[in-house]
Design a protein around this motif. Structure first.
Motif, PDB file in Angstrom:
ATOM      1  N   UNK A   1      -3.221 -15.524   5.753  1.00 52.81           N
ATOM      2  CA  UNK A   1      -2.403 -15.302   6.944  1.00 52.81           C
ATOM      3  C   UNK A   1      -0.975 -15.777   6.696  1.00 52.81           C
ATOM      4  N   UNK A   2      -0.852 -16.964   6.099  1.00 55.33           N
ATOM      5  CA  UNK A   2       0.438 -17.508   5.675  1.00 55.33           C
ATOM      6  C   UNK A   2       0.377 -17.704   4.165  1.00 55.33           C
ATOM      7  N   UNK A   3       0.995 -16.766   3.438  1.00 53.16           N
ATOM      8  CA  UNK A   3       0.948 -16.787   1.974  1.00 53.16           C
ATOM      9  C   UNK A   3      -0.510 -16.803   1.515  1.00 53.16           C
ATOM     10  N   UNK A   4      -0.952 -17.859   0.805  1.00 56.22           N
ATOM     11  CA  UNK A   4      -2.351 -17.881   0.356  1.00 56.22           C
ATOM     12  C   UNK A   4      -3.197 -18.852   1.178  1.00 56.22           C
ATOM     13  N   UNK A   5      -2.836 -19.003   2.462  1.00 60.47           N
ATOM     14  CA  UNK A   5      -3.589 -19.862   3.378  1.00 60.47           C
ATOM     15  C   UNK A   5      -4.165 -19.020   4.520  1.00 60.47           C
ATOM     16  N   UNK A   6      -5.424 -19.264   4.873  1.00 64.32           N
ATOM     17  CA  UNK A   6      -6.027 -18.572   6.005  1.00 64.32           C
ATOM     18  C   UNK A   6      -6.511 -17.174   5.644  1.00 64.32           C
ATOM     19  N   UNK A   7      -6.529 -16.294   6.649  1.00 63.36           N
ATOM     20  CA  UNK A   7      -7.046 -14.934   6.487  1.00 63.36           C
ATOM     21  C   UNK A   7      -6.078 -13.941   7.101  1.00 63.36           C
ATOM     22  N   UNK A   8      -5.683 -12.939   6.339  1.00 68.49           N
ATOM     23  CA  UNK A   8      -4.772 -11.915   6.852  1.00 68.49           C
ATOM     24  C   UNK A   8      -5.451 -11.103   7.951  1.00 68.49           C
ATOM     25  N   UNK A   9      -4.642 -10.436   8.759  1.00 71.17           N
ATOM     26  CA  UNK A   9      -5.196  -9.641   9.857  1.00 71.17           C
ATOM     27  C   UNK A   9      -5.686  -8.280   9.375  1.00 71.17           C
ATOM     28  N   UNK A  10      -4.901  -7.611   8.528  1.00 70.70           N
ATOM     29  CA  UNK A  10      -5.260  -6.246   8.140  1.00 70.70           C
ATOM     30  C   UNK A  10      -4.596  -5.862   6.825  1.00 70.70           C
ATOM     31  N   UNK A  11      -5.093  -4.759   6.255  1.00 66.73           N
ATOM     32  CA  UNK A  11      -4.525  -4.169   5.047  1.00 66.73           C
ATOM     33  C   UNK A  11      -4.096  -2.734   5.337  1.00 66.73           C
ATOM     34  N   UNK A  12      -3.154  -2.258   4.562  1.00 68.30           N
ATOM     35  CA  UNK A  12      -2.821  -0.837   4.544  1.00 68.30           C
ATOM     36  C   UNK A  12      -2.854  -0.393   3.088  1.00 68.30           C
ATOM     37  N   UNK A  13      -3.766   0.546   2.795  1.00 65.60           N
ATOM     38  CA  UNK A  13      -3.917   1.059   1.427  1.00 65.60           C
ATOM     39  C   UNK A  13      -3.319   2.459   1.371  1.00 65.60           C
ATOM     40  N   UNK A  14      -2.416   2.675   0.433  1.00 64.58           N
ATOM     41  CA  UNK A  14      -1.757   3.969   0.274  1.00 64.58           C
ATOM     42  C   UNK A  14      -1.963   4.471  -1.153  1.00 64.58           C
ATOM     43  N   UNK A  15      -1.958   5.809  -1.298  1.00 71.12           N
ATOM     44  CA  UNK A  15      -2.084   6.395  -2.628  1.00 71.12           C
ATOM     45  C   UNK A  15      -1.122   7.566  -2.770  1.00 71.12           C
ATOM     46  N   UNK A  16      -0.844   7.917  -4.014  1.00 75.51           N
ATOM     47  CA  UNK A  16       0.073   9.022  -4.280  1.00 75.51           C
ATOM     48  C   UNK A  16      -0.173   9.547  -5.688  1.00 75.51           C
ATOM     49  N   UNK A  17       0.249  10.804  -5.899  1.00 73.69           N
ATOM     50  CA  UNK A  17       0.228  11.360  -7.251  1.00 73.69           C
ATOM     51  C   UNK A  17       1.392  10.827  -8.082  1.00 73.69           C
ATOM     52  N   UNK A  18       2.389  10.226  -7.413  1.00 80.52           N
ATOM     53  CA  UNK A  18       3.591   9.758  -8.099  1.00 80.52           C
ATOM     54  C   UNK A  18       3.783   8.261  -7.874  1.00 80.52           C
ATOM     55  N   UNK A  19       4.040   7.540  -8.942  1.00 82.02           N
ATOM     56  CA  UNK A  19       4.264   6.100  -8.853  1.00 82.02           C
ATOM     57  C   UNK A  19       5.506   5.786  -8.020  1.00 82.02           C
ATOM     58  N   UNK A  20       6.558   6.579  -8.176  1.00 88.80           N
ATOM     59  CA  UNK A  20       7.811   6.314  -7.468  1.00 88.80           C
ATOM     60  C   UNK A  20       7.640   6.386  -5.954  1.00 88.80           C
ATOM     61  N   UNK A  21       6.722   7.220  -5.489  1.00 92.94           N
ATOM     62  CA  UNK A  21       6.498   7.330  -4.053  1.00 92.94           C
ATOM     63  C   UNK A  21       6.051   5.988  -3.475  1.00 92.94           C
ATOM     64  N   UNK A  22       5.122   5.319  -4.149  1.00 88.62           N
ATOM     65  CA  UNK A  22       4.635   4.034  -3.657  1.00 88.62           C
ATOM     66  C   UNK A  22       5.687   2.942  -3.810  1.00 88.62           C
ATOM     67  N   UNK A  23       6.469   3.028  -4.850  1.00 89.52           N
ATOM     68  CA  UNK A  23       7.451   1.976  -5.112  1.00 89.52           C
ATOM     69  C   UNK A  23       8.646   2.053  -4.166  1.00 89.52           C
ATOM     70  N   UNK A  24       9.095   3.275  -3.867  1.00 95.42           N
ATOM     71  CA  UNK A  24      10.329   3.423  -3.099  1.00 95.42           C
ATOM     72  C   UNK A  24      10.130   4.017  -1.708  1.00 95.42           C
ATOM     73  N   UNK A  25       8.945   4.582  -1.430  1.00 95.04           N
ATOM     74  CA  UNK A  25       8.728   5.220  -0.126  1.00 95.04           C
ATOM     75  C   UNK A  25       7.279   5.010   0.300  1.00 95.04           C
ATOM     76  N   UNK A  26       6.859   3.754   0.295  1.00 95.10           N
ATOM     77  CA  UNK A  26       5.458   3.389   0.505  1.00 95.10           C
ATOM     78  C   UNK A  26       4.885   3.987   1.790  1.00 95.10           C
TER      79      UNK A  26
END
Length: 301
Positions: free
Chosen positions: A168-193
């Motif tokens: 929740x705070x850095x590596x302490x506690x538990x985060x609320x949620x995740x968002x997983x994204x995928x793409x055919x292009x690496x640049x898409x995730x790096x610059x336009x996630x």
């Protein structure tokens, strides 16, 4: 003794190197205690899992963030134990400058003089003290730490992802949620996630920081041979503060080419020659047999 100060707006990174005769020791149990003159001590286990504050897994350097600092002067103590006799040496080495055990406050490094020469006993070390003067009575809200060990692979048409859970705070506690994204292009995730393709993970509940997260799913299309996809994750805490985007994991589906069926190619002229030889042999044998029969004298009846 140098005076170190923190205003509480940045986390304190604690790291301790455990070694014997310059050989890194892994699988040890390492605890850091922050003792404050204005309240009870805080104890936190340092980890060598390559996630959160820890740069590399199983390199003998145990790290963690301290996020809940208090006003007043504090000192740091680190205790190392050989957990159930599981501690052992590792000979892997990382490139670059070596770690020096200690802690970082507001970007300033404070060394921790440590000696863990006998792993059969509990060893302790104490660092110099520092002072915390908080700017606000409201504690800062740190985002979940960046995921740095995301991995991906294909099994048939199924995608398998694995990573270490942030907090929740850095590596302490538990985060609320995740968002997983995928793409055919690496640049898409790096610059336009945010404009990449999102994976439906409505059934996933994040685990406590440091836990191993694993998730599998199928895409809306069959994964053809030669396909390469890229994946990344972003975490969010209860205050909707987002982490940095994770490392980008790559998965490729490369199937071996099937072996061609061996076809025995026989020259037809050799077939005809073989047949002719066989027929000639039969004819010759027949002629010899008839000639022999004709020349054989017979008794008069």
């Amino acid at each position: 003794m140098n005076q170190k100060f923190s205003d509480g707006t940045k986390p304190m990174t604690v790291f301790a190197e455990v070694s014997q005769n310059y050989k890194p020791v892994i699988n040890a149990e390492v605890w850091a205690t922050l003792e404050s003159d204005s309240g009870p001590a805080q104890t936190l286990q340092l980890l060598d899992n390559g996630a959160g504050a820890d740069a590399f897994k199983d390199d003998g350097v145990y790290s963690r963030y301290f996020t809940k600092m208090k006003n007043g002067r504090s000192s740091l103590k680190v205790r190392v134990k050989n957990r159930d006799g599981q501690a052992r040496f590792t000979f892997q080495k990382r490139g670059g400058a070596p770690y020096v055990p200690g802690y970082v406050v507001n970007g300033n490094y404070e060394p921790l003089k440590a000696n863990y020469s006998n792993m059969s006993l509990t060893s302790s070390s104490t660092g110099e003290s520092f002072e915390v003067v908080l700017k606000s009575t409201t504690p800062p809200n740190f985002p979940p730490n960046r995921i740095t060990d995301l991995s991906a692979e294909f099994q048939e048409d199924t995608v398998f992802l694995s990573w270490t859970a942030p907090g929740e705070d850095l590596d302490q506690g538990t985060a609320k949620s995740f968002k997983i994204m995928w793409s055919f292009e690496l640049k898409m995730l790096r610059f336009n996630f945010s404009n990449a393709h999102e994976v439906n993970i409505s059934g996933i509940s994040p685990q406590e920081a440091g836990s191993v997260e694993q998730h599998s799913f199928n895409l809306s299309f069959p994964i053809q041979n030669g396909t390469t996809l890229f994946f990344a994750i972003q975490s969010e805490d209860k205050e909707l503060v987002k982490s940095e985007i994770s490392n980008i994991a790559q998965a490729s589906k490369i199937l071996p080419h099937p072996k061609p069926t061996e076809v025995l190619e026989i020259d037809l002229k050799f077939v005809f020659i073989a047949i002719a030889v066989c027929l000639a042999t039969v004819v010759i044998i027949g002629i010899i047999a008839i000639t022999t029969w004709a020349l054989t004298p017979r008794k008069p009846s």
